[in-house]
Design a protein around this motif. Structure first.
Motif, PDB file in Angstrom:
ATOM      1  N   ILE A  18       0.831  -1.206   0.000  1.00 23.48           N
ATOM      2  CA  ILE A  18       0.000   0.000   0.000  1.00 23.48           C
ATOM      3  C   ILE A  18       0.854   1.239   0.000  1.00 23.48           C
ATOM      4  O   ILE A  18       0.643   2.157  -0.823  1.00 23.48           O
ATOM      5  CB  ILE A  18      -0.946   0.004   1.216  1.00 23.48           C
ATOM      6  N   VAL A  21       2.308   1.760  -3.343  1.00 24.14           N
ATOM      7  CA  VAL A  21       1.354   2.293  -4.323  1.00 24.14           C
ATOM      8  C   VAL A  21       1.115   3.769  -4.087  1.00 24.14           C
ATOM      9  O   VAL A  21       1.047   4.575  -5.021  1.00 24.14           O
ATOM     10  CB  VAL A  21       0.034   1.511  -4.242  1.00 24.14           C
ATOM     11  N   LEU A  22       0.998   4.143  -2.806  1.00 22.30           N
ATOM     12  CA  LEU A  22       0.656   5.521  -2.499  1.00 22.30           C
ATOM     13  C   LEU A  22       1.807   6.477  -2.743  1.00 22.30           C
ATOM     14  O   LEU A  22       1.599   7.610  -3.160  1.00 22.30           O
ATOM     15  CB  LEU A  22       0.191   5.645  -1.052  1.00 22.30           C
ATOM     16  N   ILE A 103       3.216   8.327 -13.166  1.00 26.82           N
ATOM     17  CA  ILE A 103       1.752   8.393 -13.192  1.00 26.82           C
ATOM     18  C   ILE A 103       1.209   9.801 -13.010  1.00 26.82           C
ATOM     19  O   ILE A 103       0.063  10.069 -13.322  1.00 26.82           O
ATOM     20  CB  ILE A 103       1.111   7.476 -12.129  1.00 26.82           C
ATOM     21  N   ASN A 104       2.008  10.726 -12.516  1.00 24.61           N
ATOM     22  CA  ASN A 104       1.490  12.079 -12.366  1.00 24.61           C
ATOM     23  C   ASN A 104       1.203  12.734 -13.713  1.00 24.61           C
ATOM     24  O   ASN A 104       0.466  13.705 -13.803  1.00 24.61           O
ATOM     25  CB  ASN A 104       2.448  12.946 -11.560  1.00 24.61           C
ATOM     26  N   LEU A 106      -0.281  11.127 -15.925  1.00 22.41           N
ATOM     27  CA  LEU A 106      -1.452  10.420 -16.483  1.00 22.41           C
ATOM     28  C   LEU A 106      -2.755  10.945 -15.887  1.00 22.41           C
ATOM     29  O   LEU A 106      -3.466  10.229 -15.222  1.00 22.41           O
ATOM     30  CB  LEU A 106      -1.339   8.927 -16.195  1.00 22.41           C
ATOM     31  N   ASN A 107      -3.037  12.210 -16.104  1.00 24.60           N
ATOM     32  CA  ASN A 107      -4.284  12.725 -15.545  1.00 24.60           C
ATOM     33  C   ASN A 107      -5.280  13.076 -16.644  1.00 24.60           C
ATOM     34  O   ASN A 107      -6.099  13.953 -16.506  1.00 24.60           O
ATOM     35  CB  ASN A 107      -4.026  13.917 -14.634  1.00 24.60           C
ATOM     36  N   ARG A 108      -5.180  12.366 -17.713  1.00 23.43           N
ATOM     37  CA  ARG A 108      -6.092  12.665 -18.831  1.00 23.43           C
ATOM     38  C   ARG A 108      -7.556  12.452 -18.467  1.00 23.43           C
ATOM     39  O   ARG A 108      -8.443  13.050 -19.041  1.00 23.43           O
ATOM     40  CB  ARG A 108      -5.763  11.747 -20.024  1.00 23.43           C
ATOM     41  N   LEU A 109      -7.839  11.546 -17.545  1.00 22.71           N
ATOM     42  CA  LEU A 109      -9.219  11.247 -17.168  1.00 22.71           C
ATOM     43  C   LEU A 109      -9.971  12.482 -16.680  1.00 22.71           C
ATOM     44  O   LEU A 109     -11.181  12.563 -16.753  1.00 22.71           O
ATOM     45  CB  LEU A 109      -9.227  10.207 -16.048  1.00 22.71           C
ATOM     46  N   LYS A 110      -9.165  13.413 -16.188  1.00 21.26           N
ATOM     47  CA  LYS A 110      -9.791  14.619 -15.642  1.00 21.26           C
ATOM     48  C   LYS A 110     -10.595  15.335 -16.723  1.00 21.26           C
ATOM     49  O   LYS A 110     -11.607  15.944 -16.448  1.00 21.26           O
ATOM     50  CB  LYS A 110      -8.691  15.518 -15.103  1.00 21.26           C
TER      51      LYS A 110
ATOM     52  N   GLN B 609     -12.694  14.553  -9.221  1.00 18.81           N
ATOM     53  CA  GLN B 609     -12.024  13.652 -10.153  1.00 18.81           C
ATOM     54  C   GLN B 609     -10.809  14.361 -10.742  1.00 18.81           C
ATOM     55  O   GLN B 609     -10.890  14.986 -11.787  1.00 18.81           O
ATOM     56  CB  GLN B 609     -13.004  13.264 -11.243  1.00 18.81           C
ATOM     57  N   SER B 610      -9.683  14.246 -10.028  1.00 22.60           N
ATOM     58  CA  SER B 610      -8.521  15.030 -10.436  1.00 22.60           C
ATOM     59  C   SER B 610      -7.760  14.383 -11.575  1.00 22.60           C
ATOM     60  O   SER B 610      -6.981  15.029 -12.246  1.00 22.60           O
ATOM     61  CB  SER B 610      -7.574  15.201  -9.248  1.00 22.60           C
ATOM     62  N   GLY B 611      -7.950  13.099 -11.746  1.00 22.19           N
ATOM     63  CA  GLY B 611      -7.190  12.408 -12.775  1.00 22.19           C
ATOM     64  C   GLY B 611      -5.885  11.846 -12.242  1.00 22.19           C
ATOM     65  O   GLY B 611      -5.202  11.080 -12.922  1.00 22.19           O
ATOM     66  N   GLN B 612      -5.506  12.214 -11.009  1.00 18.64           N
ATOM     67  CA  GLN B 612      -4.276  11.691 -10.416  1.00 18.64           C
ATOM     68  C   GLN B 612      -4.542  10.305  -9.846  1.00 18.64           C
ATOM     69  O   GLN B 612      -5.343  10.155  -8.934  1.00 18.64           O
ATOM     70  CB  GLN B 612      -3.807  12.610  -9.285  1.00 18.64           C
ATOM     71  N   VAL B 613      -3.859   9.315 -10.408  1.00 16.17           N
ATOM     72  CA  VAL B 613      -4.080   7.951  -9.941  1.00 16.17           C
ATOM     73  C   VAL B 613      -3.802   7.852  -8.447  1.00 16.17           C
ATOM     74  O   VAL B 613      -4.526   7.212  -7.689  1.00 16.17           O
ATOM     75  CB  VAL B 613      -3.188   6.967 -10.715  1.00 16.17           C
ATOM     76  N   VAL B 617      -6.136   6.291  -5.374  1.00 15.96           N
ATOM     77  CA  VAL B 617      -5.730   5.174  -4.518  1.00 15.96           C
ATOM     78  C   VAL B 617      -5.797   5.594  -3.061  1.00 15.96           C
ATOM     79  O   VAL B 617      -6.273   4.837  -2.207  1.00 15.96           O
ATOM     80  CB  VAL B 617      -4.307   4.723  -4.902  1.00 15.96           C
TER      81      VAL B 617
END
Lengths: 111, 636, 488
Positions: A18, A21-22, A103-104, A106-110, B609-613, B617
């Motif tokens: 954990i 991951v964090l 991964i920072n 990778l915020n396209r989902l926003k 929903q910031s998009g930061q994985v 988590v």
């Protein structure tokens, strides 16, 4: 060996996972940490399975009670393997696209 | 069921057929054919009416109802479509089809300038009107009457707006329809009240039970019926549409807005005499409204310069007198005046039409004058009409008007005096119009004068027939002071007017008083005619300069403006307020507001929903930990 | 699960459904129009034939219950009774006439246009015939969705916004209904969605209150009832006119029909409890909508508000639960569908030729198009419920029922009779009469099949207005059935 040791070990492994991951930003390391968590769970499953089986075996030496949990372990391992395949493929694609596995980015989902 | 009445449905059916032929064939029928069909069906219908009338006058005749089919019959409601033949409807049949035929013949010549299509359309409308009017008087229930009632309103609307390119005419048509609708609502509510009170709506059913009903219900029903009559028969406060309705072709004004349709209200109250006689409050109101309208319209007519407007206000005024008659309980006098009025007012309108036709659509009497030499037949017939409406014996108007005044005197002397005043004014303004039109010097242009010509025979023939009727028409109702039992109309109609309390007749006026009053009235009328002659039969007259009171009359007491201010404009304002403010700004804005609220809150939620994985988590882990803690402390 | 198609309800469902799906595969616009005409004509024929087989002895022809979702207890139950027959007749006539009227080339992707129209028709039949709540809900939405696409693809300038609002509004309403359906489903003995099992539930008064509202909101939005009406003028204005026609002529009747089929029989206590307050609001709404209609300049919005007023009257008629009023409502639902269809067709003709919908920019069309003017006048007169037109019978019966319920409501709602004359005659005057505008010189009169369509509509207006007896024979008993719980 008492079950406590296995539990402690699993909890340690899980927590390490954990925290990994964090805190980590590298996708590959995060991935490995997820694997670590999965394996912590696997370990726990095997341990409990053994414990239950031993208890049942003492009463009836033809029983299989408790051993089903080990099938779960195989199951998890197969799923994990599949996941690794897909996940690594995604990471490779990511790297090709943005030349980074951080991964920072990778915020396209926003959006 | 026997004789002609068995085929009584033909009477309304024939005009309907005429309407259909002219309406559908308006593109290929020549003028000759369409006018022949239009008038022909009506003449046939008149012949049928005569046969029916003949049967009705036979001794021992009882009311007959000709059942046609069930109109609405379901769920406890039973409204037959049936025609009722009795003395009242037979009389109206004759008036409608008789005068209708004359006016159709007249129209054939009057409308000759129209193109074929519009000519056929005109006759189609006219036939449609007659159809509905006949349904109105023949119906055996209030619903059937209502069908005709609204139907004649429709035909009136179509005919007032016949020249539809002119928006003023369209507005007049719309005004007539809407004002009639206000009355119709009253009528409709009366019907519903009767249905819930009596459970039936046929005349026979309603009248049979009327006397057993509470007074309040009867009063309410009759008042609502009277509201309907106010609209159709142009009484205060719903009279303003009638003068505007003069926008229609003149024969239409003669038929619809003088002789027949506007008397529908009188027919309705006469038909419901049993109920009205039971409700003194309603009767008094009818009388008051009647006399007030008669007086008001007469004052306005004094100052009008448009020949048709004078006649229109005179019609309103005469209708008021008829309502006075009904209100004082003399239904026979009311119906009698309907009949004589139909003769002389149709005559006057058609005469005015003949003048207008000769003058090429000039309607201002100050631009006429001295026409008696050029239009001899029109002149003589018009004079007869004026004498009849003024109430000079032995013309028709004298008898009916005298009967109304006598009945009014028996009830209340105030009614009598006001009625007398109205009659004097009537004589004055009618002869003002007559002298301005036919006497003095010609005040129009030179060119107009040369074109003035007497109308063709198709127009003068109806004039002569109507003139004859205006002379002899009153002789069916000779008052008892002259001869006992000479009032044939009264005895003819007696079976219908069973509601009249005969004991009231006990306090009859003495014969000598009645005769002297009659003579006095005639003298006064002759005086006012001569007053009109001295003022308006002069050479070199120009349009009057009016005093301030005259202005008030010229502008019709500003009633139209008042209605506009207190009714039309507020409704328009409310409509615009409802539409712009309430509908758009409040209701719709609320609906849209809900939508916007959802959108707004989702926009806020989206920030999570910031998009930061990593943050996802973290949230996941924290949530799981919280979940565990909950599990531990609150055993769910 | 669907056995033989040997009965009317199944035919009515399958014909337009199949025709609609088939139409998607057609290439040619003319073909798709012909296809639509064929399928709608055949469903019209089915309805007409079914009118002659309405007796009890033909029970099997008029009612079906297929095995459907047996696991959850839903049967594909359809019935063709007096109520349905009236509405099916309206649906069949209106769709057939619309298909006759639209030129094949009017809309691009004609195959899809006609396909969606046919699917709408299928949904409407389903709504009217369903005896199973789940089937009812399914068709309720099935009728909505094609209309959404029709309006948002072929509509006017602001179509997306208008149709979105329309869709969300009606959809939200129907979700409440779904909730109520599921609640009652869970209460039934042996898990059933059928109307009969809902009918046999003995819901307490307080249960009925909220169930009533859940249904009522869905139906009130659909009708629409003041103050839930604001989607309508916008949607009508923006939809292509044939779609608007279908919407206002048939689809808004879904709400009224739902009241008759579901609300009246199922929630008698709630109806009796709430009707006074709803009737008061609705009668205010009638006068309100009539007044707003007076102010409108857009011909489509004017007809929309006029429709709101008329529908409000019908809703009041239903809530009085008087036999006479409900029969009047049912007749009036048919009549209003016919009358408003005629008005919309006139609006469509004008818009198609001139592109104008603003009344103030029109005028004097009667000179160019006398035939159209005649039909317009007849349709308008029917709209103001003149005697001997169909609407008079319906409104007379409704008002009669309302009067029995409360004379003040009748008198107040009666004001709309006057106002309707005002706005309708204004419309006639400003569109058809008066000075002819030069911009409209090329306006051509209607001809051929257009006249045929109007003749059919006019014939219906006058025939029903003159002799309504066949209709009463058709639905009197069915109306009596839905009011059984009120008469005891």
């Amino acid at each position: 060996m008492p079950i406590n040791y296995y539990i402690f070990l699993s909890v340690c492994l899980f927590s390490i996972g954990i925290v990994g991951v964090l805190t980590r930003r590298n996708a590959i390391i995060i991935f490995m940490c997820i694997e670590l968590m999965l394996n912590a769970v696997n370990l726990l499953l095997v341990a409990f399975s053994r414990m239950h089986h031993a208890a049942a075996y003492a009463l009836d030496n033809s029983t299989l009670v408790g051993s089903e949990a080990q099938i779960f372990v195989f199951f998890i391992m197969v799923v994990a393997a599949a996941e690794v395949t897909v996940g690594l493929a995604i990471i490779v694609m990511l790297y090709r696209n943005i030349h980074s596995v951080d991964i920072n980015f990778l915020n396209r989902l926003k959006h | 069921m026997n004789g002609m009445i068995k085929y009584g449905y033909l009477i309304p059916l024939l005009p309907l057929i005429g309407f259909l032929i002219n309406g559908l064939g308006r593109n290929f029928l020549s003028k000759k054919i369409s006018s022949t069909i239009g008038s022909g069906v009506l003449i046939l219908s008149f012949v049928c009416s005569l046969l029916v009338f003949n049967q009705v006058t036979k001794p021992g005749f009882n009311t007959q109802v000709l059942f046609l089919f069930d109109f609405i019959k379901t769920a406890g409601l039973d409204i037959p479509f049936a025609l009722q033949f009795d003395q009242l409807s037979a009389l109206f049949l004759l008036i409608i089809t008789g005068i209708g035929s004359l006016i159709h013949i007249y129209s054939a010549a009057y409308m000759h300038e129209e193109t074929e299509q519009h000519y056929a359309r005109y006759f189609a409308y006219l036939n449609l009107f007659v159809f509905f009017m006949l349904i109105l008087v023949l119906g055996s229930s209030y619903v059937t009457m209502f069908i005709g009632w609204e139907g004649v309103g429709l035909s009136s609307y179509l005919l007032i707006g016949y020249w539809f390119s002119n928006n003023n005419y369209n507005n007049a048509a719309k005004k007539a329809f809407v004002m009639n609708r206000i009355g119709d609502l009253g009528f409709l509510l009366a019907i519903f009240w009767m249905l819930s009170q009596f459970g039936v709506i046929t005349y026979t059913g309603v009248f049979a039970e009327a006397s057993t009903m509470p007074l309040s219900a009867i009063t309410g029903i009759t008042l609502l019926l009277f509201i309907g009559a106010m609209g159709k028969s142009a009484q205060i406060p719903l009279y303003t549409w009638l003068p505007d309705a003069m926008a229609g072709p003149t024969p239409v004004s003669a038929l619809i807005h003088a002789a027949t349709m506007v008397t529908a209200g009188i027919y309705m109250i006469a038909r419901s005499n049993i109920m009205f006689s039971l409700a003194p409050v309603s009767q008094n109101l009818v009388a008051i409204i009647g006399i007030a309208t008669a007086l008001l319209a007469a004052t306005i007519a004094l100052k009008q310069n448009d020949i048709k407007k004078v006649l229109a206000y005179s019609t309103v005024s005469q209708l008021g007198l008829m309502f006075l008659a009904l209100g004082v309980g003399s239904y026979t006098a009311g119906v009698f005046h309907v009949m004589t009025h139909a003769f002389f007012k149709a005559l006057l309108f058609l005469g005015a039409g003949s003048v207008i036709h000769a003058m090429h659509h000039e309607q201002d009497i100050y631009k006429m004058g001295g026409l008696r030499k050029k239009l001899p037949i029109t002149h003589i017939t018009f004079l007869i009409g004026c004498l009849a409406i003024a109430g000079i014996p032995p013309f028709a108007g004298f008898f009916s008007k005298d009967e109304i005044l006598t009945a009014a005197l028996e009830k209340n002397v105030v009614y009598y005096l006001l009625g007398l005043l109205t009659s004097l004014m009537t004589a004055f303004y009618m002869f003002r119009m007559y002298f301005l039109t036919f006497h003095g010097n010609f005040r129009g242009t030179e060119e107009q004068y040369h074109h003035v010509h007497e109308s063709p025979a198709a127009m003068t023939m109806p004039l002569m027939v109507l003139a004859l009727l205006s002379i002899v028409g009153g002789w069916v109702g000779i008052p008892t002071v002259f001869a006992e039992d000479a009032h044939r109309l009264s005895s003819f109609l007696a079976p219908v007017f069973t509601g009249v309390h005969h004991e009231a007749k006990a306090e009859h006026l003495s014969h000598s008083l009645e005769l002297s009053l009659m003579a006095g009235v005639v003298v006064l009328i002759i005086v006012s005619i001569f007053a009109a002659k001295s003022m308006f039969a002069k050479e070199g007259l120009t349009a009057e300069k009016s005093s301030s009171f005259g202005k008030l009359l010229e502008n019709k007491w500003y009633v139209d403006e008042l209605y506009d201010k207190i009714i039309v404009q507020p409704i328009n304002h409310i409509a615009s307020f409802f539409s712009r403010i309430i509908d758009n700004k409040i209701i719709d804005a609320t609906v849209n507001g809900v939508g916007k609220l959802v959108q707004f809150s989702s926009r806020q939620m989206r920030l999570l929903q910031s998009g930061q994985v990593g943050s996802y988590v973290l949230i996941m882990v924290v949530s799981i930990i919280i979940f565990f803690i909950f599990q531990m402390f609150w055993k769910i | 699960m669907f056995a033989a198609v040997d009965n009317f309800p199944a035919l009515l469902i399958w014909l337009p459904l199949f025709g609609g799906l088939f139409s998607f595969f057609l290439k040619n616009a003319q073909q798709s129009k012909t296809n639509a005409i064929i399928f709608s004509a055949s469903s019209l024929i089915v309805v007409l034939v079914s009118l002659f087989f309405s007796g009890k002895e033909h029970f099997l022809l008029n009612q079906v219950s297929y095995q459907w979702l047996t696991s959850i207890g839903s049967n594909f139950g359809l019935i063709l009774d007096g109520l349905t027959r009236t509405m099916a007749l309206l649906t069949a006539i209106v769709f057939f006439l619309v298909f006759l009227l639209i030129p094949a080339e009017q809309y691009k992707d004609a195959n899809r246009f006609f396909a969606l129209m046919l699917l709408t028709q299928c949904g409407l039949y389903g709504v009217f015939m369903a005896t199973d709540a789940l089937v009812f809900y399914l068709f309720w939405e099935l009728a909505l969705i094609p209309v959404y696409f029709l309006a948002s693809i072929w509509g006017g300038e602001k179509r997306i916004r208008a149709t979105f609002k329309f869709f969300i509004y009606t959809f939200v309403g129907s979700l409440f209904m779904l909730l109520a359906i599921l609640y009652m489903y869970n209460k039934t003995n042996g898990a059933s969605f059928s109307l009969m099992s809902f009918f046999n539930l003995n819901n307490t008064a307080s249960e009925q209150y909220w169930l009533f509202f859940a249904f009522f909101i869905a139906f009130a939005i659909k009708m629409p009832l003041f103050p839930l009406h604001t989607w309508q003028p916008e949607a009508y204005e923006q939809s292509p006119t044939p779609v608007t026609l279908v919407l206002s002529s048939v689809m808004v009747k879904m709400g009224l029909f739902g009241m008759l089929r579901w609300v009246l029989p199922l929630f008698p206590l709630a109806v009796k409890y709430f009707n006074t307050s709803i009737i008061i609001v609705a009668s205010i709404g009638i006068v309100y909508a009539s007044l707003v209609a007076i102010y409108q300049d857009n011909i489509k919005r004017l007809i929309a508000y006029s429709s709101i007023a008329h529908i409000g009257l019908m809703a009041i008629g239903i809530l009085t639960f008087k036999q006479i009023a409900v029969e009047g409502v049912l007749l009036q639902m048919f009549n209003h569908g016919i009358n408003i269809a005629a008005l919309w067709i006139v609006a469509y003709m004008i818009e198609k030729q001139t592109g104008i919908t603003a009344i103030s920019q029109l005028g004097g069309l009667a000179r160019r198009a006398p035939v159209l003017a005649i039909f317009m006048v007849i349709a308008s007169l029917a709209n103001v419920a003149l005697p001997l037109t169909n609407a008079f019978i319906g409104e007379f019966m409704i008002f009669n029922g309302i009067y029995q319920f409360n004379w003040m409501v009748a008198a107040f709602a009666g004001l709309s009779i006057i106002f309707s004359a005002v706005y309708t005659l204004n419309m006639i005057k400003n569109v058809f009469y008066g000075e002819e505008r030069t911009a409209l010189h090329s306006f051509a009169d209607i001809k051929g099949v257009q006249i045929l369509v109007f003749v059919v509509l006019t014939a219906l207006i006058l025939l029903v207005g003159f002799y309504p007896a066949p209709f009463f024979k058709m639905f009197s008993d069915s109306v009596g059935l839905i009011l059984t719980k009120y008469n005891s």
